[in-house]
Design an enzyme around this catalytic site. Structure first.
Site, mmCIF file in Angstrom:
data_model
loop_
_atom_site.group_PDB
_atom_site.id
_atom_site.type_symbol
_atom_site.label_atom_id
_atom_site.label_comp_id
_atom_site.label_asym_id
_atom_site.label_seq_id
_atom_site.Cartn_x
_atom_site.Cartn_y
_atom_site.Cartn_z
ATOM 1 N N LYS A 115 0.816 -1.215 0.000
ATOM 2 C CA LYS A 115 0.000 0.000 0.000
ATOM 3 C C LYS A 115 0.853 1.269 0.000
ATOM 4 C CE LYS A 115 -4.464 -1.458 1.753
ATOM 5 N NZ LYS A 115 -5.521 -1.220 2.738
ATOM 6 N N LYS A 201 -8.580 -10.219 -8.510
ATOM 7 C CA LYS A 201 -9.590 -10.387 -7.467
ATOM 8 C C LYS A 201 -10.824 -9.548 -7.778
ATOM 9 C CE LYS A 201 -9.304 -10.366 -2.594
ATOM 10 N NZ LYS A 201 -8.597 -10.214 -1.321
ATOM 11 N N LYS A 204 -14.244 -3.825 -5.482
ATOM 12 C CA LYS A 204 -15.166 -2.707 -5.662
ATOM 13 C C LYS A 204 -14.472 -1.574 -6.410
ATOM 14 C CE LYS A 204 -14.559 0.909 -2.617
ATOM 15 N NZ LYS A 204 -15.220 2.154 -2.326
#
Ligand code: TRP
Length: 339
Positions: A115, A201, A204
């Site tokens: 991240k 994956k 959203k």
């Protein structure tokens, strides 16, 4: 048994969240609470500020997510459902554990590395200490088992390391303070992939809405998305091994098996040799049948904001009552005087 787990309130719950995590939470609720154990499930809104975010969206997503969890079968009477923000003891315990966690341990966390990317200097301090808050989340309640996906296993190991070091450093051998939480990765926790690309994956944040099935999708939309899902021209194999190298076919079969409460082998036993022209409508209908009732409950609950807020408030109250004694013992163990 005491089960504790959290999920980030990202909003827009999709099939990947449902099959990957929430379905297992419901199954554990049903089993563990019947045996006299407790389940605590929370929305990790304190974790959400580790990345750039829009405050109004966070509040809306937290409500939307609690509506989704209840619609999926989590029962506020049996499970303790709340958002972290209701329980300041999470943040307090995190600070106390910051004295025990080591920089080197956190530096090795793959989620931090992913991240933060190349810009570590510009990452928030919260992103770096995220796993310490996650440790506090579970240690506060003396969790015995923590259902998580494979990607969170490393964070759970860190929580165990922190607990162990704290027990060693500040407790006597016969009276350790923290229970070492065991990660519980359900064998059938399906990793659901995008309908447009079987190597990614389901997410959203994928710009294509066709890549995922949302909790809010109507029956027509679900049928359409399944029909348009990417596949290959081959018929389905009759054995699992035949799915290797066919990520899209593998994903659709895995979804079918998970939704039917069956296994990949059983699904291939039924559909092996058939083309997608036959399999896709069957999958679409199964999804509509299983998700329809959840969708209906979700859409109704989502509108009832006072009811949602009351669930979070009451859950928060119960969680505080369970967590406060451990927090007090932690202060005591560290020699920090209060009141
Ligand atoms: N980090 C977890 C995730 O992204 C969410 C989470 C926060 C969590 N605190 C937790 C999971 C405690 C298990 C236990 O999925």
């Amino acid at each position: 048994m005491r089960i504790v787990s959290g999920i980030q309130p990202t909003g827009n719950l999709h099939l990947g969240n449902y099959l990957g995590a929430i379905r297992n939470w419901v199954a554990m609720q049903d089993k563990v609470t019947a045996e006299g154990g407790e389940c605590l499930y929370f929305l990790a809104d304190l974790h959400a500020i580790s990345m750039p975010h829009v405050p109004a969206d966070l509040a809306a997503n937290t409500r939307e997510m609690i509506a989704a969890l209840v619609a999926c079968g989590l029962d506020p009477e049996r499970s303790i459902l709340f958002n972290q923000g209701q329980v300041p003891q999470h943040a307090e315990l995190q600070w106390l554990l910051n004295g025990t966690a080591r920089m080197g341990w956190l530096n090795r966390m793959t989620q931090w590395k992913d991240k933060a990317g190349k810009n570590r200097e510009g990452a928030s301090v919260a992103l770096f200490t995220y796993p310490v808050l996650q440790a506090a989340d579970v240690l506060l309640y003396q969790a015995t088992h923590v259902p998580v996906g494979e990607d969170q296993k490393q964070h759970l190991e860190l929580a165990r390391d922190i607990a162990q070091k704290f027990n060693n450093d500040f407790c006597t051998e016969d009276a350790p303070l923290f229970t070492l939480p065991a990660p519980f990765i359900p064998p059938e926790a399906a990793r659901i992939m995008s309908l447009r690309d079987g190597t990614q994956k389901m997410s959203k944040s994928d710009p294509s809405d066709m890549s995922r099935i949302n909790m809010t999708d109507s029956a027509d939309t679900i049928m359409q998305k399944v029909k348009k899902a990417k596949t290959d021209p081959e018929p389905l194999p009759s054995e699992k091994a035949g799915l290797e190298g066919r990520p899209e076919a593998k994903n659709l079969v895995a979804i079918y098996a998970a939704m039917a409460g069956s296994t990949v082998d059983a699904v291939l036993g039924e559909f092996g040799g058939e083309g997608f022209g036959k399999f896709k409508p069957a999958l679409g209908e199964l999804l509509v049948e299983k998700l329809g009732p959840i969708n209906e409950r979700f859409l109704a609950l989502r509108e009832d904001i006072p009811a949602l807020d009351a669930i979070l408030r009451k859950g928060g109250e119960k969680a505080r009552a369970l967590g406060i004694p451990t927090l007090q013992k932690t202060y005591d163990a560290l020699g920090i005087m209060r009141g």
